[in-house]
Write a protein that holds these residues in place. Sequence first.
Motif, PDB file in Angstrom:
ATOM      1  N   UNK A 133      14.101  10.786  -7.451  1.00 27.89           N
ATOM      2  CA  UNK A 133      14.114  12.023  -6.668  1.00 27.89           C
ATOM      3  C   UNK A 133      13.011  12.047  -5.613  1.00 27.89           C
ATOM      4  N   UNK A 134      11.847  11.519  -5.948  1.00 25.62           N
ATOM      5  CA  UNK A 134      10.768  11.455  -4.967  1.00 25.62           C
ATOM      6  C   UNK A 134      11.169  10.544  -3.812  1.00 25.62           C
ATOM      7  N   UNK A 135      11.742   9.395  -4.136  1.00 27.79           N
ATOM      8  CA  UNK A 135      12.127   8.437  -3.097  1.00 27.79           C
ATOM      9  C   UNK A 135      13.261   8.973  -2.221  1.00 27.79           C
ATOM     10  N   UNK A 146       1.524   6.784  -6.868  1.00 32.98           N
ATOM     11  CA  UNK A 146       0.553   7.840  -7.168  1.00 32.98           C
ATOM     12  C   UNK A 146       1.185   9.216  -7.011  1.00 32.98           C
ATOM     13  N   UNK A 147       2.014   9.385  -5.975  1.00 27.66           N
ATOM     14  CA  UNK A 147       2.702  10.662  -5.791  1.00 27.66           C
ATOM     15  C   UNK A 147       3.596  10.981  -6.974  1.00 27.66           C
ATOM     16  N   UNK A 148       4.308   9.976  -7.444  1.00 26.37           N
ATOM     17  CA  UNK A 148       5.221  10.170  -8.578  1.00 26.37           C
ATOM     18  C   UNK A 148       4.450  10.576  -9.821  1.00 26.37           C
ATOM     19  N   UNK A 149       3.368   9.855 -10.099  1.00 28.70           N
ATOM     20  CA  UNK A 149       2.599  10.100 -11.323  1.00 28.70           C
ATOM     21  C   UNK A 149       1.788  11.383 -11.236  1.00 28.70           C
ATOM     22  N   UNK A 155      -5.645  -0.271   1.646  1.00 23.61           N
ATOM     23  CA  UNK A 155      -5.622   0.948   0.843  1.00 23.61           C
ATOM     24  C   UNK A 155      -5.274   2.140   1.717  1.00 23.61           C
ATOM     25  N   UNK A 156      -4.529   3.072   1.157  1.00 20.69           N
ATOM     26  CA  UNK A 156      -4.169   4.286   1.879  1.00 20.69           C
ATOM     27  C   UNK A 156      -4.814   5.488   1.210  1.00 20.69           C
ATOM     28  N   UNK A 213       0.826  -1.202   0.000  1.00 17.03           N
ATOM     29  CA  UNK A 213       0.000   0.000   0.000  1.00 17.03           C
ATOM     30  C   UNK A 213       0.864   1.257   0.000  1.00 17.03           C
ATOM     31  N   UNK A 214       1.951   1.224   0.752  1.00 17.84           N
ATOM     32  CA  UNK A 214       2.884   2.354   0.743  1.00 17.84           C
ATOM     33  C   UNK A 214       3.491   2.549  -0.640  1.00 17.84           C
TER      34      UNK A 214
END
Length: 206
Positions: free
Chosen positions: A112-114, A37-40, A203-204, A30-31
Amino acid sequence: MSTDGWKNFGRYGADRDPGNVHGKIAFGRALEDALERMIVEGGIKSPPSTRRGLIARMRYLMTHKGGTQALADTGITVTPATIRAWSKGTQRPRPANLEAIDTAYWNLRAVNVLKNHAALKAHFDNRGRGTKVEIHPINQDVVDEPRRRDNLRIRSLQVRYVWADAVDALITGDLDVLEGIWDDIIADLDSDWGAYTYVSHIGLGA
């Protein structure tokens, strides 16, 4: 089913469905889904086939550390002059190179997000409000009928305080920490917690 049945997972057939997994596994997935989703969702919206989309991707690649290597990793071997022309939108890459540019952009954005652990933790912490966790019980169709618990349902919890440790555990792949966090989360279900040690999906709301 008694709590003992969950401690001895699979004794009554719950492991016949590979989708029934320990909460720490589902929580980690889920993480990962939330991070994707954050990346996209935070990325460039214009398609790479448009001039605007191409220029935006090239600008990102040329202004962020690792951009040149990201292009090289996708197999692009062109002159600096061609790179400048792509960046200005005065030359259109061949379809194969256009696809490679898009791949390089998303790969670099993901890296970069990670890397931005503080931003990830802040995202899930949500200014102290936390993130909603939706817990789906295991698929009991595969469980021996006398041992099924028909009263299990989807549960939702607003979870706070665990996200910094959860992000660190995700990045390092520490399942032991994720297990401890999952135990803390389902403890809020009181006497029902044992029935959600194993789940079918998490789900988060982030």
